[in-house]
Design a protein around this motif. Structure first.
Motif, PDB file in Angstrom:
ATOM      1  N   ALA A 279      13.882   0.932  20.857  1.00  0.00           N
ATOM      2  CA  ALA A 279      13.726   2.357  21.137  1.00  0.00           C
ATOM      3  C   ALA A 279      14.568   3.205  20.192  1.00  0.00           C
ATOM      4  N   ASP A 280      15.819   2.791  20.006  1.00  0.00           N
ATOM      5  CA  ASP A 280      16.710   3.607  19.194  1.00  0.00           C
ATOM      6  C   ASP A 280      16.316   3.604  17.722  1.00  0.00           C
ATOM      7  N   VAL A 281      15.896   2.440  17.209  1.00  0.00           N
ATOM      8  CA  VAL A 281      15.480   2.394  15.814  1.00  0.00           C
ATOM      9  C   VAL A 281      14.234   3.239  15.613  1.00  0.00           C
ATOM     10  N   THR A 282      13.337   3.221  16.608  1.00  0.00           N
ATOM     11  CA  THR A 282      12.138   4.052  16.518  1.00  0.00           C
ATOM     12  C   THR A 282      12.523   5.515  16.357  1.00  0.00           C
TER      13      THR A 282
ATOM     14  N   GLU B 214       5.964   6.409  28.043  1.00  0.00           N
ATOM     15  CA  GLU B 214       6.065   7.123  26.771  1.00  0.00           C
ATOM     16  C   GLU B 214       6.473   6.207  25.629  1.00  0.00           C
ATOM     17  N   TYR B 215       7.282   5.167  25.940  1.00  0.00           N
ATOM     18  CA  TYR B 215       7.597   4.181  24.923  1.00  0.00           C
ATOM     19  C   TYR B 215       6.392   3.278  24.662  1.00  0.00           C
ATOM     20  N   GLY B 216       5.713   2.879  25.749  1.00  0.00           N
ATOM     21  CA  GLY B 216       4.576   1.991  25.605  1.00  0.00           C
ATOM     22  C   GLY B 216       3.447   2.584  24.790  1.00  0.00           C
ATOM     23  N   GLN B 217       3.358   3.916  24.749  1.00  0.00           N
ATOM     24  CA  GLN B 217       2.294   4.569  23.999  1.00  0.00           C
ATOM     25  C   GLN B 217       2.701   4.883  22.562  1.00  0.00           C
TER      26      GLN B 217
ATOM     27  N   HIS C 254       7.542 -12.105  27.507  1.00  0.00           N
ATOM     28  CA  HIS C 254       7.362 -10.677  27.233  1.00  0.00           C
ATOM     29  C   HIS C 254       5.903 -10.411  26.919  1.00  0.00           C
ATOM     30  N   ASP C 255       5.548  -9.142  26.927  1.00  0.00           N
ATOM     31  CA  ASP C 255       4.209  -8.711  26.551  1.00  0.00           C
ATOM     32  C   ASP C 255       4.323  -7.344  25.896  1.00  0.00           C
ATOM     33  N   THR C 256       3.906  -7.256  24.654  1.00  0.00           N
ATOM     34  CA  THR C 256       3.932  -5.969  23.955  1.00  0.00           C
ATOM     35  C   THR C 256       2.539  -5.398  23.749  1.00  0.00           C
ATOM     36  N   ALA C 257       1.500  -6.141  24.156  1.00  0.00           N
ATOM     37  CA  ALA C 257       0.135  -5.713  23.871  1.00  0.00           C
ATOM     38  C   ALA C 257      -0.551  -5.039  25.059  1.00  0.00           C
ATOM     39  N   GLY C 258      -0.021  -5.211  26.267  1.00  0.00           N
ATOM     40  CA  GLY C 258      -0.648  -4.659  27.448  1.00  0.00           C
ATOM     41  C   GLY C 258      -0.472  -3.164  27.575  1.00  0.00           C
ATOM     42  N   PRO C 259      -1.036  -2.568  28.637  1.00  0.00           N
ATOM     43  CA  PRO C 259      -0.912  -1.114  28.834  1.00  0.00           C
ATOM     44  C   PRO C 259       0.538  -0.649  28.879  1.00  0.00           C
ATOM     45  N   LEU C 260       1.412  -1.443  29.508  1.00  0.00           N
ATOM     46  CA  LEU C 260       2.835  -1.130  29.537  1.00  0.00           C
ATOM     47  C   LEU C 260       3.607  -2.372  29.080  1.00  0.00           C
ATOM     48  N   PRO C 261       4.441  -2.260  28.045  1.00  0.00           N
ATOM     49  CA  PRO C 261       5.227  -3.414  27.609  1.00  0.00           C
ATOM     50  C   PRO C 261       6.200  -3.854  28.694  1.00  0.00           C
ATOM     51  N   TRP C 262       6.499  -5.146  28.737  1.00  0.00           N
ATOM     52  CA  TRP C 262       7.505  -5.657  29.662  1.00  0.00           C
ATOM     53  C   TRP C 262       8.216  -6.837  29.020  1.00  0.00           C
ATOM     54  N   ILE C 263       9.370  -7.154  29.571  1.00  0.00           N
ATOM     55  CA  ILE C 263      10.164  -8.276  29.080  1.00  0.00           C
ATOM     56  C   ILE C 263      10.859  -8.916  30.265  1.00  0.00           C
TER      57      ILE C 263
ATOM     58  N   PRO D  41       3.294   3.505  19.001  1.00  0.00           N
ATOM     59  CA  PRO D  41       3.035   2.291  18.219  1.00  0.00           C
ATOM     60  C   PRO D  41       4.258   1.801  17.451  1.00  0.00           C
ATOM     61  N   ASP D  42       5.125   2.731  17.011  1.00  0.00           N
ATOM     62  CA  ASP D  42       6.346   2.310  16.323  1.00  0.00           C
ATOM     63  C   ASP D  42       7.241   1.505  17.255  1.00  0.00           C
ATOM     64  N   PHE D  43       7.362   1.986  18.498  1.00  0.00           N
ATOM     65  CA  PHE D  43       8.174   1.255  19.458  1.00  0.00           C
ATOM     66  C   PHE D  43       7.596  -0.132  19.706  1.00  0.00           C
ATOM     67  N   ARG D  44       6.296  -0.230  19.920  1.00  0.00           N
ATOM     68  CA  ARG D  44       5.675  -1.521  20.199  1.00  0.00           C
ATOM     69  C   ARG D  44       5.931  -2.515  19.060  1.00  0.00           C
ATOM     70  N   ARG D  45       5.786  -2.032  17.832  1.00  0.00           N
ATOM     71  CA  ARG D  45       5.991  -2.922  16.693  1.00  0.00           C
ATOM     72  C   ARG D  45       7.435  -3.405  16.632  1.00  0.00           C
ATOM     73  N   ARG D  46       8.372  -2.487  16.793  1.00  0.00           N
ATOM     74  CA  ARG D  46       9.779  -2.879  16.722  1.00  0.00           C
ATOM     75  C   ARG D  46      10.180  -3.715  17.939  1.00  0.00           C
ATOM     76  N   PHE D  47       9.638  -3.388  19.080  1.00  0.00           N
ATOM     77  CA  PHE D  47       9.900  -4.164  20.286  1.00  0.00           C
ATOM     78  C   PHE D  47       9.487  -5.626  20.077  1.00  0.00           C
ATOM     79  N   GLU D  48       8.321  -5.826  19.508  1.00  0.00           N
ATOM     80  CA  GLU D  48       7.856  -7.182  19.226  1.00  0.00           C
ATOM     81  C   GLU D  48       8.794  -7.890  18.254  1.00  0.00           C
ATOM     82  N   HIS D  49       9.208  -7.201  17.200  1.00  0.00           N
ATOM     83  CA  HIS D  49      10.130  -7.799  16.235  1.00  0.00           C
ATOM     84  C   HIS D  49      11.439  -8.207  16.892  1.00  0.00           C
ATOM     85  N   GLU D  50      12.001  -7.285  17.681  1.00  0.00           N
ATOM     86  CA  GLU D  50      13.307  -7.548  18.274  1.00  0.00           C
ATOM     87  C   GLU D  50      13.243  -8.681  19.300  1.00  0.00           C
ATOM     88  N   VAL D  51      12.197  -8.703  20.106  1.00  0.00           N
ATOM     89  CA  VAL D  51      12.088  -9.757  21.112  1.00  0.00           C
ATOM     90  C   VAL D  51      11.896 -11.111  20.445  1.00  0.00           C
TER      91      VAL D  51
END
Length: 579
Positions: free
Chosen positions: A169-172, A56-59, A88-97, A61-71
């Motif tokens: 996640a929280d900022v999103t 649900e986070y991976g889908q 890390h990977d923020t572009a794949g089907p499921l983000p990971w770090i 777009p706000d989370f993905r953008r902020r996740f990339e910024h924070e990482v």
């Protein structure tokens, strides 16, 4: 986040993936509201905590953008007593770090299970954490959620942990409702009031942590998180009563818990004051914690070296995401962890027992892609009158979300590797053929020992040497020869020792004979690791293949603190790797 049954890793279950993004998953470290975290290794053999984010986070777009910024912000931070993000990977089907894995116990769990720490241990913890804050603030980042749950106790000292995910996640969520990031009972007054936050806020939080770690008592009295936060917000009118604390600790608290951020002690001053009060060198960790804690940490280290076998081996890894399971308490180096499984990718890094974790040096990843008492609580979000949220906060000094991820025009390349990470760009598998185009060959290149309390940063793509550098200024570089904190030669991208001089031999060495991420000064002086004739190879931040051949090792010519670190005379060859 638990490591199985207290100190034993949990075996993979039939629904867990066995491999993701080229990382072989060895065991579960735990799971929580954001996904599942697994033990894995980089190709260089470094143990990592590999965290797969919930679908649900991976889908979002706000989370993905902020996740990339924070990482990206987190990857700029380097230094001792920090657990770095390595991939890390923020572009794949499921983000990971993936973060460096350090078996240990959070300060929150240690205090809840074993009670307050001895004063010398508290002062050593504060001094080391202050040094970590020097590195964090030096990279233009403010933690904003320093608390016992975000400090890890290990056999090699304390570490500041958890970079990026929870904040994303929280900022999103907060952008849709407004709010303040942080844990109420460990906020600074300006943070609780929603005012501009600087690194001085982290100093205030560290003072609160010191008080609780030494006595179990919060300087602002008893009560729930909201009540404590309200009292903290009113510090300018009613200062905390520090009369009941031991005299040496009271001096520290008086200098950290001031209402005016400008009046607080600096992180450097706090480290010096605390080291003096501890009565021992900061890097001496033999028996630095009470025996029960040291024994518990030792069991976790032993468990990490012997990951359990999976319960069963599934015929095929399911692509479906299992239902989230209830979060468990944090006790390793990552809180706010994931709960999903991701389909594996084809590359397979070597397996084997996890090596003894080293202090938070630049790691060597190589992936296919880029209850507790109220004052100790830190595992879940708290909805309070101040709308504060439990999270690790990585922001620029003015508090702007995601601003710290923007390095500005002085950075060599956007998204390039930094001192706490390896390149985020893909690296070709040794089994695949790669084409190499010679850029230059055998260019003279001398690396001189750094001046006192500085680092010499090296850009092998340019090529160029940046002497008298500082912490946090090495983004996009491949080497740092440093004299601050840990005097060493640090490889900022995975570096191997090659037996040949062809690009194929050089490229293979990066994957098959990777050196430790840092060579300490004592080993440099022995000359065994980097002797005359050594050939070093690395894939640079610009995805070039660089080969450094050491032609001579000379005593440093000038006096000073670094005169016992050698100069390296080398030749540099660079190939462009075909994409």
């Amino acid at each position: 986040m638990t490591n199985g049954s207290d100190d034993i890793l949990t075996p993979l279950n039939p629904l867990d993936p066995r491999e993701t993004a080229g990382y072989r998953l060895l065991a579960r470290l735990g799971e929580g509201g954001m996904g599942t975290v697994y033990l894995s290794h980089t190709r260089g053999g470094q143990p990592v905590a590999f965290k797969v984010i919930r679908r649900e986070y991976g889908q979002d777009p706000d989370f993905r953008r902020r996740f990339e910024h924070e990482v990206q912000a987190a990857r700029r931070v380097q230094g001792y007593h920090l657990v770095p993000v390595v991939d890390h990977d923020t572009a794949g089907p499921l983000p990971w770090i993936a973060s460096a894995y350090v078996p240990g116990l959070s300060l929150a769990d240690a205090l809840a299970a074993h009670g307050p720490l001895p004063l010398p241990a508290v002062f050593q913890l504060v001094a080391c954490t202050a040094r970590a804050l020097v590195s964090i603030h030096g990279a233009d980042v403010v933690h904003r959620d320093l608390k016992p749950a975000n400090i890890l106790l290990s056999s090699t000292g304390p570490y500041v942990i958890d970079f990026g995910i929870a904040r994303a996640a929280d900022v999103t969520q907060l952008t849709r409702s407004g709010g303040v990031i942080g844990t109420p009972q460990y906020m600074s007054p300006e943070q609780a009031l929603g005012e501009r936050v600087t690194g001085a806020a982290d100093v205030f939080s560290l003072g609160l942590i010191a008080a609780v770690a030494a006595t179990g008592r919060h300087p602002y009295g008893e009560g729930g998180a909201t009540a404590l936060a309200v009292r903290i917000a009113n510090t300018a009118r009613t200062a905390p009563d520090l009369s009941g604390y031991p005299a040496p600790l009271r001096t520290l608290l008086e200098r950290t818990l001031t209402a005016d951020p400008a009046a607080r002690i600096t992180t450097d001053e706090l480290a010096v004051l605390s080291e003096r009060a501890a009565g021992r060198a900061l890097r001496t960790f033999d028996g630095w914690l009470p025996a029960p804690l040291m024994d518990r940490i030792a069991r976790r280290e032993a468990a990490a070296a012997r990951p359990p076998e999976p319960t069963t081996t599934p015929a095929a890894t399911p692509a479906a995401t299992p239902a989230a399971t209830p979060p468990t308490e944090p006790d390793a180096h990552w809180s706010g962890q994931p709960t999903v499984s991701a389909p594996p990718r084809p590359a397979t890094p070597p397996s084997g027992p996890a090596p003894t974790p080293q202090p938070a040096t630049a790691p060597t990843p190589r992936s296919a892609q880029r209850s507790r008492p109220a004052l100790l609580a830190g595992g879940g979000a708290l909805a309070v009158a101040l709308t504060a949220v439990v999270t690790w906060a990585l922001v620029s000094p003015d508090g702007g979300a995601g601003a710290a991820a923007d390095d500005g025009a002085d950075r060599k390349h956007a998204g390039a590797s930094d001192p706490a990470s390896s390149p985020s760009s893909p690296s070709p598998s040794p089994s695949k053929q790669a084409a190499y185009t010679l850029v230059f060959e055998d260019k003279p290149f001398t690396l001189r020992a750094p001046a006192f309390n500085t680092g010499t940063h090296v850009d092998l793509d340019a090529p160029k040497v940046f002497p008298s550098g500082k912490i946090g200024q090495a983004a996009g570089m491949e080497l740092t020869y440093q004299d601050w904190g840990d005097a060493d030669l640090r490889f900022l991208t995975p570096t191997g020792r090659s037996s040949g001089s062809t690009p194929e031999a050089c490229r293979a060495a990066v994957d098959t004979d990777t050196l430790p991420a840092a060579v300490p000064k004592k080993d440099l002086n022995l000359g065994a690791t980097l002797a005359k004739g050594t050939v070093l190879c690395t894939v640079t931040g610009d995805n070039n293949l660089a080969m450094l051949r050491i032609t001579d090792v000379l005593p440093h010519a000038t006096g000073g603190a670094s005169s016992d670190m050698p100069d390296y005379v080398t030749t540099l060859t660079l190939w462009k790797i075909a994409k």
